[in-house]
Structure formats: C-alpha cells, structure tokens
Design a protein around this motif. Structure first.
Motif, PDB file in Angstrom:
ATOM      1  N   GLU A  98       0.867  -1.182   0.000  1.00  0.00           N
ATOM      2  CA  GLU A  98       0.000   0.000   0.000  1.00  0.00           C
ATOM      3  C   GLU A  98       0.904   1.231   0.000  1.00  0.00           C
ATOM      4  N   VAL A  99       1.233   1.689  -1.180  1.00  0.00           N
ATOM      5  CA  VAL A  99       2.217   2.748  -1.342  1.00  0.00           C
ATOM      6  C   VAL A  99       1.532   4.111  -1.402  1.00  0.00           C
ATOM      7  N   ILE A 100       2.050   5.032  -0.615  1.00  0.00           N
ATOM      8  CA  ILE A 100       1.587   6.415  -0.661  1.00  0.00           C
ATOM      9  C   ILE A 100       2.500   7.151  -1.629  1.00  0.00           C
ATOM     10  N   THR A 101       1.912   7.822  -2.594  1.00  0.00           N
ATOM     11  CA  THR A 101       2.694   8.519  -3.619  1.00  0.00           C
ATOM     12  C   THR A 101       2.470  10.018  -3.526  1.00  0.00           C
ATOM     13  N   LEU A 102       3.323  10.748  -4.213  1.00  0.00           N
ATOM     14  CA  LEU A 102       3.168  12.202  -4.338  1.00  0.00           C
ATOM     15  C   LEU A 102       3.040  12.553  -5.812  1.00  0.00           C
ATOM     16  N   ASP A 103       2.328  13.625  -6.075  1.00  0.00           N
ATOM     17  CA  ASP A 103       2.241  14.160  -7.424  1.00  0.00           C
ATOM     18  C   ASP A 103       3.460  15.043  -7.670  1.00  0.00           C
ATOM     19  N   ARG A 104       3.955  15.054  -8.862  1.00  0.00           N
ATOM     20  CA  ARG A 104       5.171  15.815  -9.179  1.00  0.00           C
ATOM     21  C   ARG A 104       4.973  17.319  -9.087  1.00  0.00           C
ATOM     22  N   ASP A 105       3.723  17.782  -9.092  1.00  0.00           N
ATOM     23  CA  ASP A 105       3.449  19.221  -9.121  1.00  0.00           C
ATOM     24  C   ASP A 105       3.120  19.827  -7.764  1.00  0.00           C
ATOM     25  N   ILE A 106       3.368  19.108  -6.658  1.00  0.00           N
ATOM     26  CA  ILE A 106       3.152  19.739  -5.354  1.00  0.00           C
ATOM     27  C   ILE A 106       4.460  20.388  -4.904  1.00  0.00           C
ATOM     28  N   SER A 107       4.355  21.331  -3.986  1.00  0.00           N
ATOM     29  CA  SER A 107       5.552  22.044  -3.526  1.00  0.00           C
ATOM     30  C   SER A 107       6.367  21.151  -2.587  1.00  0.00           C
ATOM     31  N   ILE A 108       7.642  21.464  -2.490  1.00  0.00           N
ATOM     32  CA  ILE A 108       8.497  20.694  -1.589  1.00  0.00           C
ATOM     33  C   ILE A 108       8.104  20.931  -0.130  1.00  0.00           C
ATOM     34  N   PHE A 109       7.423  22.046   0.146  1.00  0.00           N
ATOM     35  CA  PHE A 109       6.972  22.316   1.502  1.00  0.00           C
ATOM     36  C   PHE A 109       5.818  21.374   1.875  1.00  0.00           C
ATOM     37  N   ASP A 110       4.910  21.134   0.927  1.00  0.00           N
ATOM     38  CA  ASP A 110       3.838  20.162   1.160  1.00  0.00           C
ATOM     39  C   ASP A 110       4.427  18.763   1.307  1.00  0.00           C
ATOM     40  N   ALA A 111       5.421  18.458   0.501  1.00  0.00           N
ATOM     41  CA  ALA A 111       6.084  17.154   0.603  1.00  0.00           C
ATOM     42  C   ALA A 111       6.759  17.013   1.969  1.00  0.00           C
ATOM     43  N   ALA A 112       7.436  18.064   2.428  1.00  0.00           N
ATOM     44  CA  ALA A 112       8.104  18.026   3.731  1.00  0.00           C
ATOM     45  C   ALA A 112       7.089  17.768   4.839  1.00  0.00           C
TER      46      ALA A 112
END
Length: 152
Positions: A98-112
């Motif tokens: 069950e992998v949680i992924t990120l979209d390439r177009d979100i900011s690095i702050f949201d990723a952090a």
C-alpha cells in the motif's frame, strides 16, 4: 505637512522564479526492483548504489510496492532464526504494497509536511498514474538552502 522625497515604492512581487516543486528536486534515474527479485539481490543493489530503498514495478512498469533496508532486515532475521545461509525470500514477500505517492506538481513544503506527518523516508512520484521519480527526505533537505527567502 511632511513630504517624502523617496518617491513611490514598488513592492517586489513574490514570484516563484526558483524551483520549489517536487519535480524540480526528485530523482528520475531510479533503481527499481521486480516483485520476483530475491532479497539477496535487493541487498546487493541497495548497498552498491548506497540507497536505502526503491520502488517495485511489475512487467508493465506499474508501481506495485516499495522495498527498503528495513524490509530486508526482516528476511535477514528470518534466515538467522531458521539457520539458512542464503536469503531466499522475494521482494513480493516483504515489500510495502500500500504505497503512498506524491504528485510531481506539489511544492516541496507540502512534501516536507507529508514526510513529517507520515514518518516515511521516500515517496514515489507519479504523473498521470505513471512512476516518474522518487523524492526523499534528503532531497528536500538539500533543496532548502538553495531557495531564496523572497519566495517563501
């Protein structure tokens, strides 16, 4: 009445003229594994490339899981207790499915924020349902000193 001789001041607009998206800082030359790869193979590749985990893809290159050093430790411990000299487990036996992924177009702050909230060390990055990269905590930490304070 006091007059100012400085003239009209124009505020600099805060425009993101620097890379702040996940796509700007993610790794795209990925090491990947297949579900049928052995844990022994995974350990060799991870140590050779000095990485701690990687995506798992099927024959059609679809993301089906993630495998990490921690997952490999489970097989190492199992071998120790079963007194097996070689690791015979496969990636599909130990990978996170069950992998949680990120979209390439979100900011690095949201990723952090997601790294902190979910306590995950790496995320596969997707575009239109396809694996296009991976971003890690280290990638975010390396990106922050490169940012100008005027865009924060």
């Amino acid at each position: 009445m006091v007059k100012s001789f400085q003239g009209e001041r124009l505020l600099e607009p805060k425009t993101p003229d620097q890379p702040i998206l996940v796509s700007d800082h993610m790794s795209t030359n990925l090491t990947t594994f297949h579900p049928d790869d052995t844990i022994d193979h995974v350990i060799q590749v991870l140590t050779h490339h000095r990485i701690s985990g990687a995506p798992v893809v099927d024959d059609a290159n679809n993301l089906v899981g993630m495998i990490s050093e921690g997952d490999c430790l489970k097989e190492i411990i199992r071998g120790k207790y079963n007194n097996t000299p070689r690791m015979s487990g496969t990636v599909k036996d130990y990978m996170t499915k069950e992998v949680i992924t990120l979209d390439r177009d979100i900011s690095i702050f949201d990723a952090a924020n997601r790294f902190l909230t979910l306590k995950i060390r790496r995320f596969p990055v997707m575009k239109e349902g396809r694996l296009v990269g991976q971003i890690s905590v280290s990638d975010i930490v390396r990106a922050i000193p490169l940012l100008k304070e005027t865009t924060w």
